[in-house]
Motif scaffolding. Structure first.
Motif, PDB file in Angstrom:
ATOM      1  N   ILE A  73      -2.893   3.707  26.277  1.00  0.00           N
ATOM      2  CA  ILE A  73      -3.034   4.583  25.706  1.00  0.00           C
ATOM      3  C   ILE A  73      -1.434   4.338  24.931  1.00  0.00           C
ATOM      4  CG2 ILE A  73      -2.281   7.305  25.658  1.00  0.00           C
ATOM      5  CD1 ILE A  73      -3.503   6.965  28.481  1.00  0.00           C
ATOM      6  N   PHE A  74       0.015   4.642  25.132  1.00  0.00           N
ATOM      7  CA  PHE A  74       0.644   3.698  23.856  1.00  0.00           C
ATOM      8  C   PHE A  74      -0.145   2.764  22.571  1.00  0.00           C
ATOM      9  CE2 PHE A  74       4.099   5.215  27.003  1.00  0.00           C
ATOM     10  CZ  PHE A  74       3.590   6.378  26.558  1.00  0.00           C
ATOM     11  N   GLU A  75      -0.077   1.293  23.771  1.00  0.00           N
ATOM     12  CA  GLU A  75      -0.526   0.125  21.963  1.00  0.00           C
ATOM     13  C   GLU A  75      -1.940   0.503  21.183  1.00  0.00           C
ATOM     14  OE1 GLU A  75      -1.791  -2.612  24.345  1.00  0.00           O
ATOM     15  OE2 GLU A  75       0.536  -3.213  25.367  1.00  0.00           O
ATOM     16  N   GLY A  76      -2.365   1.019  22.361  1.00  0.00           N
ATOM     17  CA  GLY A  76      -3.659   2.093  21.350  1.00  0.00           C
ATOM     18  C   GLY A  76      -3.644   2.978  20.720  1.00  0.00           C
ATOM     19  N   ILE A  77      -2.303   4.273  20.392  1.00  0.00           N
ATOM     20  CA  ILE A  77      -2.109   4.722  19.609  1.00  0.00           C
ATOM     21  C   ILE A  77      -1.032   4.118  18.485  1.00  0.00           C
ATOM     22  CG2 ILE A  77      -0.535   6.675  19.232  1.00  0.00           C
ATOM     23  CD1 ILE A  77      -0.981   7.620  21.558  1.00  0.00           C
ATOM     24  N   ALA A  78      -0.522   2.979  18.965  1.00  0.00           N
ATOM     25  CA  ALA A  78       0.729   1.936  18.559  1.00  0.00           C
ATOM     26  C   ALA A  78      -0.365   1.308  17.176  1.00  0.00           C
ATOM     27  CB  ALA A  78       0.862   0.795  18.489  1.00  0.00           C
ATOM     28  N   SER A  79      -1.802   1.170  17.484  1.00  0.00           N
ATOM     29  CA  SER A  79      -2.438  -0.097  16.473  1.00  0.00           C
ATOM     30  C   SER A  79      -3.182   1.347  15.702  1.00  0.00           C
ATOM     31  CB  SER A  79      -3.680   0.046  17.704  1.00  0.00           C
ATOM     32  OG  SER A  79      -3.039  -1.659  18.527  1.00  0.00           O
ATOM     33  N   LEU A  80      -3.637   2.402  16.016  1.00  0.00           N
ATOM     34  CA  LEU A  80      -4.380   3.279  15.131  1.00  0.00           C
ATOM     35  C   LEU A  80      -3.227   3.752  14.207  1.00  0.00           C
ATOM     36  CD1 LEU A  80      -6.513   5.992  17.854  1.00  0.00           C
ATOM     37  CD2 LEU A  80      -7.214   3.791  15.991  1.00  0.00           C
ATOM     38  N   GLN A  81      -1.717   4.006  14.815  1.00  0.00           N
ATOM     39  CA  GLN A  81      -0.968   4.571  13.906  1.00  0.00           C
ATOM     40  C   GLN A  81      -0.732   3.081  12.572  1.00  0.00           C
ATOM     41  OE1 GLN A  81       2.044   5.241  16.119  1.00  0.00           O
ATOM     42  NE2 GLN A  81       2.388   7.559  15.972  1.00  0.00           N
ATOM     43  N   LYS A  82      -1.147   1.949  12.814  1.00  0.00           N
ATOM     44  CA  LYS A  82      -0.120   1.036  12.204  1.00  0.00           C
ATOM     45  C   LYS A  82      -1.662   1.293  11.079  1.00  0.00           C
ATOM     46  CE  LYS A  82       0.110  -4.181  12.193  1.00  0.00           C
ATOM     47  NZ  LYS A  82      -0.299  -5.244  12.560  1.00  0.00           N
ATOM     48  N   LEU A  83      -2.968   1.209  11.880  1.00  0.00           N
ATOM     49  CA  LEU A  83      -4.244   1.130  10.742  1.00  0.00           C
ATOM     50  C   LEU A  83      -4.235   2.012   9.473  1.00  0.00           C
ATOM     51  CD1 LEU A  83      -7.099   0.354   9.977  1.00  0.00           C
ATOM     52  CD2 LEU A  83      -7.942   1.572  12.021  1.00  0.00           C
ATOM     53  N   ASN A  84      -3.699   3.504  10.145  1.00  0.00           N
ATOM     54  CA  ASN A  84      -3.595   4.847   9.716  1.00  0.00           C
ATOM     55  C   ASN A  84      -3.067   3.828   8.276  1.00  0.00           C
ATOM     56  OD1 ASN A  84      -5.798   5.842  10.975  1.00  0.00           O
ATOM     57  ND2 ASN A  84      -4.270   6.743  12.300  1.00  0.00           N
ATOM     58  N   ARG A  85      -1.841   3.681   8.312  1.00  0.00           N
ATOM     59  CA  ARG A  85      -0.354   3.433   7.892  1.00  0.00           C
ATOM     60  C   ARG A  85      -1.062   2.380   6.488  1.00  0.00           C
ATOM     61  NH1 ARG A  85       3.229   3.946  12.069  1.00  0.00           N
ATOM     62  NH2 ARG A  85       3.466   1.619  12.911  1.00  0.00           N
ATOM     63  N   LYS A  86      -2.074   1.756   7.461  1.00  0.00           N
ATOM     64  CA  LYS A  86      -2.834   0.408   5.895  1.00  0.00           C
ATOM     65  C   LYS A  86      -2.983   1.388   5.400  1.00  0.00           C
ATOM     66  CE  LYS A  86      -5.177  -3.516   5.967  1.00  0.00           C
ATOM     67  NZ  LYS A  86      -5.875  -4.430   6.777  1.00  0.00           N
ATOM     68  N   ARG A  87      -4.357   1.852   5.669  1.00  0.00           N
ATOM     69  CA  ARG A  87      -5.206   2.960   4.523  1.00  0.00           C
ATOM     70  C   ARG A  87      -4.711   3.514   4.118  1.00  0.00           C
ATOM     71  NH1 ARG A  87      -9.974   4.300   9.630  1.00  0.00           N
ATOM     72  NH2 ARG A  87     -10.780   2.344   9.769  1.00  0.00           N
ATOM     73  N   SER A  88      -3.320   4.263   4.392  1.00  0.00           N
ATOM     74  CA  SER A  88      -2.282   4.860   3.892  1.00  0.00           C
ATOM     75  C   SER A  88      -1.920   4.292   2.475  1.00  0.00           C
ATOM     76  CB  SER A  88      -1.384   5.838   4.025  1.00  0.00           C
ATOM     77  OG  SER A  88      -2.427   7.100   4.888  1.00  0.00           O
ATOM     78  N   ARG A  89      -1.942   3.291   2.463  1.00  0.00           N
ATOM     79  CA  ARG A  89      -1.014   2.686   1.853  1.00  0.00           C
ATOM     80  C   ARG A  89      -2.187   2.115   0.706  1.00  0.00           C
ATOM     81  NH1 ARG A  89       2.413   0.032   5.684  1.00  0.00           N
ATOM     82  NH2 ARG A  89       0.651  -1.382   5.775  1.00  0.00           N
ATOM     83  N   GLN A  90      -3.080   1.455   0.892  1.00  0.00           N
ATOM     84  CA  GLN A  90      -4.269   1.291   0.214  1.00  0.00           C
ATOM     85  C   GLN A  90      -4.784   2.766  -0.475  1.00  0.00           C
ATOM     86  OE1 GLN A  90      -7.116   0.076   3.227  1.00  0.00           O
ATOM     87  NE2 GLN A  90      -6.204  -2.581   3.283  1.00  0.00           N
ATOM     88  N   TYR A  91      -4.905   3.701  -0.178  1.00  0.00           N
ATOM     89  CA  TYR A  91      -6.006   5.289  -0.960  1.00  0.00           C
ATOM     90  C   TYR A  91      -4.236   5.529  -1.546  1.00  0.00           C
ATOM     91  CZ  TYR A  91      -8.884   5.422   2.716  1.00  0.00           C
ATOM     92  OH  TYR A  91      -9.952   5.092   3.511  1.00  0.00           O
ATOM     93  N   GLN A  92      -2.683   5.228  -1.235  1.00  0.00           N
ATOM     94  CA  GLN A  92      -2.211   5.701  -2.169  1.00  0.00           C
ATOM     95  C   GLN A  92      -2.404   4.605  -3.615  1.00  0.00           C
ATOM     96  OE1 GLN A  92       0.169   8.784  -2.317  1.00  0.00           O
ATOM     97  NE2 GLN A  92       0.728   8.011  -4.175  1.00  0.00           N
ATOM     98  N   GLN A  93      -2.426   3.421  -3.246  1.00  0.00           N
ATOM     99  CA  GLN A  93      -2.395   2.874  -4.138  1.00  0.00           C
ATOM    100  C   GLN A  93      -3.749   3.061  -5.200  1.00  0.00           C
ATOM    101  OE1 GLN A  93      -0.019  -0.115  -5.168  1.00  0.00           O
ATOM    102  NE2 GLN A  93      -1.398  -0.493  -7.247  1.00  0.00           N
ATOM    103  N   VAL A  94      -4.507   3.286  -4.869  1.00  0.00           N
ATOM    104  CA  VAL A  94      -5.886   4.097  -5.248  1.00  0.00           C
ATOM    105  C   VAL A  94      -5.407   5.209  -6.567  1.00  0.00           C
ATOM    106  CG1 VAL A  94      -7.718   4.641  -5.801  1.00  0.00           C
ATOM    107  CG2 VAL A  94      -7.793   2.992  -4.121  1.00  0.00           C
ATOM    108  N   ILE A  95      -4.630   5.904  -5.726  1.00  0.00           N
ATOM    109  CA  ILE A  95      -3.985   6.695  -6.282  1.00  0.00           C
ATOM    110  C   ILE A  95      -3.426   7.002  -7.287  1.00  0.00           C
ATOM    111  CG2 ILE A  95      -2.586   8.863  -6.047  1.00  0.00           C
ATOM    112  CD1 ILE A  95      -3.726   9.314  -3.348  1.00  0.00           C
ATOM    113  N   ASP A  96      -2.442   5.785  -7.226  1.00  0.00           N
ATOM    114  CA  ASP A  96      -1.376   5.046  -7.734  1.00  0.00           C
ATOM    115  C   ASP A  96      -2.429   4.826  -9.619  1.00  0.00           C
ATOM    116  OD1 ASP A  96       0.882   6.478  -7.208  1.00  0.00           O
ATOM    117  OD2 ASP A  96       1.804   4.444  -5.727  1.00  0.00           O
TER     118      ASP A  96
END
Length: 242
Positions: A73-96
């Motif tokens: 569970i911990f490793e799965g949530i950590a992987s999801l958080q990492k993926l979400n952070r990567k997507r957030s950076r991509q979306y933020q780059q598009v917005i910028d």
């Protein structure tokens, strides 16, 4: 998405329960030993649930260490958080990139909703309309551009598409041309272009044509008068007059 092998973990739980029951039968406390095991199991789950809650409330990116189901569970949530952070950076780059592109536009651009509330505007709108970010976001656009012609024009843009010339709210010497573009769900993009130079050139052209027409009209009128006089004279007299 976190995927757990529930059959495997349920099988392990049943196996431990069976071992606890056998140990209880061997020790002569067949009910006490399984009860202690269940109490320990519940305490373990509560402990890991508390660790999960504390981890999610913190900014720590590393998951807590555990074993068994909770490790997955911990490793799965950590992987999801990492993926979400990567997507957030991509979306933020598009917005910028989009923000930088629109800020480079020389035309003032505003995005309003169906209630004429300003959701966004670029740097050119700040310069031309004297808007202030973020204070003017959420304001009604007609409260900031106080022109009756603008209010009337904006009210009919759902039914037709047209342009409107208004004077700049901060400088009466600047003429702005308004146009509206519909996009998204009940949103409109207002584009205000500085057409002062174009309108001044058009005015100069009209003045030039009017002046030239006036200057040419007088001699032409005189010549037409002479021609009318000549036409009214007999042919011999006309020849002598010429």
């Amino acid at each position: 998405m976190i995927k757990l092998n529930w059959t495997y973990h349920l099988g392990r739980l049943l196996l431990w329960m069976l071992l606890a029951l056998l140990l209880g039968l061997w020790a002569g406390h067949w009910l006490l030993v399984p009860s202690i095991f269940l109490a320990g199991y519940v305490a373990w789950q509560l402990f890991n649930g508390f660790r999960l809650h504390r981890w999610l409330q913190s900014w720590d990116t590393e998951p807590p260490e555990s074993i068994g189901m909770w490790a997955e569970i911990f490793e799965g949530i950590a992987s999801l958080q990492k993926l979400n952070r990567k997507r957030s950076r991509q979306y933020q780059q598009v917005i910028d990139d989009f923000t930088g592109m629109t800020d480079a536009f020389p035309d003032a651009t505003l995005v309003i909703d169906r209630h004429d509330i300003i959701n966004w505007f670029n740097d050119s709108a700040v310069r031309l309309l004297d808007l202030k970010a973020p204070a003017d976001r959420g304001q009604t656009v007609t409260n900031l551009i106080r022109d009756p012609a603008f209010s009337d024009w904006l009210a009919v843009q759902d039914k037709l598409t047209s342009t409107l010339d208004i004077t700049c709210p901060g400088d009466d010497n600047i003429i702005l041309q308004l146009s509206a573009v519909h996009f998204g769900k009940d949103q409109r993009m207002l584009i205000l272009r500085n057409v002062t130079d174009v309108r001044n050139l058009e005015r100069m052209r009209r003045d030039l044509v009017a002046n030239v027409s006036h200057e040419l009209r007088t001699p032409l009128t005189v010549m037409l008068g002479y021609l009318e006089v000549l036409k009214s004279q007999p042919e011999e007299a006309s020849g002598e007059a010429i």
